[in-house]
Design a protein around this motif. Structure first.
Motif, PDB file in Angstrom:
ATOM      1  N   GLY A   1      25.011 -45.005  23.471  1.00  0.00           N
ATOM      2  CA  GLY A   1      26.471 -45.461  23.502  1.00  0.00           C
ATOM      3  C   GLY A   1      27.127 -45.628  22.048  1.00  0.00           C
ATOM      4  O   GLY A   1      26.680 -45.232  21.187  1.00  0.00           O
ATOM      5  N   ASP A   2      27.600 -46.938  22.021  1.00  0.00           N
ATOM      6  CA  ASP A   2      28.445 -47.408  20.604  1.00  0.00           C
ATOM      7  C   ASP A   2      27.338 -48.143  19.820  1.00  0.00           C
ATOM      8  O   ASP A   2      27.608 -48.892  18.814  1.00  0.00           O
ATOM      9  CB  ASP A   2      29.497 -48.257  20.853  1.00  0.00           C
ATOM     10  CG  ASP A   2      30.721 -47.439  21.414  1.00  0.00           C
ATOM     11  OD1 ASP A   2      30.772 -46.079  21.272  1.00  0.00           O
ATOM     12  OD2 ASP A   2      31.496 -47.826  22.225  1.00  0.00           O
TER      13      ASP A   2
ATOM     14  N   VAL B   1      21.788 -35.163  17.005  1.00  0.00           N
ATOM     15  CA  VAL B   1      21.991 -34.498  18.306  1.00  0.00           C
ATOM     16  C   VAL B   1      22.382 -35.774  19.376  1.00  0.00           C
ATOM     17  O   VAL B   1      21.760 -36.720  19.343  1.00  0.00           O
ATOM     18  CB  VAL B   1      20.757 -34.159  18.589  1.00  0.00           C
ATOM     19  CG1 VAL B   1      20.660 -33.373  20.131  1.00  0.00           C
ATOM     20  CG2 VAL B   1      20.252 -33.075  17.537  1.00  0.00           C
ATOM     21  N   ALA B   2      23.610 -35.236  19.989  1.00  0.00           N
ATOM     22  CA  ALA B   2      24.001 -36.132  20.884  1.00  0.00           C
ATOM     23  C   ALA B   2      23.990 -35.475  22.454  1.00  0.00           C
ATOM     24  O   ALA B   2      24.224 -34.332  22.504  1.00  0.00           O
ATOM     25  CB  ALA B   2      25.400 -36.531  20.767  1.00  0.00           C
ATOM     26  N   ILE B   3      23.385 -36.166  23.262  1.00  0.00           N
ATOM     27  CA  ILE B   3      23.143 -35.686  24.742  1.00  0.00           C
ATOM     28  C   ILE B   3      23.853 -36.864  25.383  1.00  0.00           C
ATOM     29  O   ILE B   3      23.119 -37.859  25.650  1.00  0.00           O
ATOM     30  CB  ILE B   3      21.889 -35.272  24.991  1.00  0.00           C
ATOM     31  CG1 ILE B   3      21.423 -34.124  24.330  1.00  0.00           C
ATOM     32  CG2 ILE B   3      21.785 -34.757  26.561  1.00  0.00           C
ATOM     33  CD1 ILE B   3      19.941 -33.746  24.598  1.00  0.00           C
ATOM     34  N   GLY B   4      24.949 -36.670  26.356  1.00  0.00           N
ATOM     35  CA  GLY B   4      25.396 -37.732  27.074  1.00  0.00           C
ATOM     36  C   GLY B   4      25.813 -38.921  26.076  1.00  0.00           C
ATOM     37  O   GLY B   4      26.467 -38.845  24.990  1.00  0.00           O
TER      38      GLY B   4
END
Length: 133
Positions: A51-52, A114-117
């Motif tokens: 998340g953040d 890399v972002a996943i969800g």
């Protein structure tokens, strides 16, 4: 057979990127990040966040040479994980399974995010066409 990434973080992803360079005014920041990455590499961890949350060196990466090529399992500190497949077509990595695609962002000549969800991972990479200035 699975192999944990060691102090060298031997993962070298070839990405076709153009003109992604570190700006001269960011040299000190880039040097500090590189130093942090080197220190984290010594304990086999990579920067990650959910998340953040701020990035922290709490995730690990396992490598496995599978039928479709090099597969990475990125493990979160809370036990969650994502599997990635290293590509040879310039994309870097793709999600090896699951419903959510991997979104790859080049961060410099030696790193991708890399972002996943809601999860984000910073991985060492060799980015073609990117040079530090």
């Amino acid at each position: 057979m699975s192999m944990r990434i060691s102090s060298a973080l031997a993962l070298a992803l070839s990405l076709a990127a153009c003109g992604t360079a570190t700006r001269p005014d960011n040299r000190a920041l880039a040097a500090a990040e590189a130093n942090q990455q080197t220190e984290a590499a010594d304990d086999g961890r990579i920067a990650c966040a959910h998340g953040d949350a701020a990035m922290a060196h709490t995730c690990t990466v396992d490598q496995l040479q599978g039928d479709h090529g090099l597969e990475l399992t990125v493990r979160n500190a809370d036990g969650g994980f994502h599997r990635l497949l290293v590509t040879r077509d310039g994309r870097g990595v793709i999600a090896a399974d699951g419903a959510e695609p991997a979104k790859v962002t080049v961060r410099g000549p030696a790193e991708i995010e890399v972002a996943i969800g809601a999860d984000r991972y910073r991985l060492p990479a060799t980015v073609k066409g990117a040079t530090a200035k």
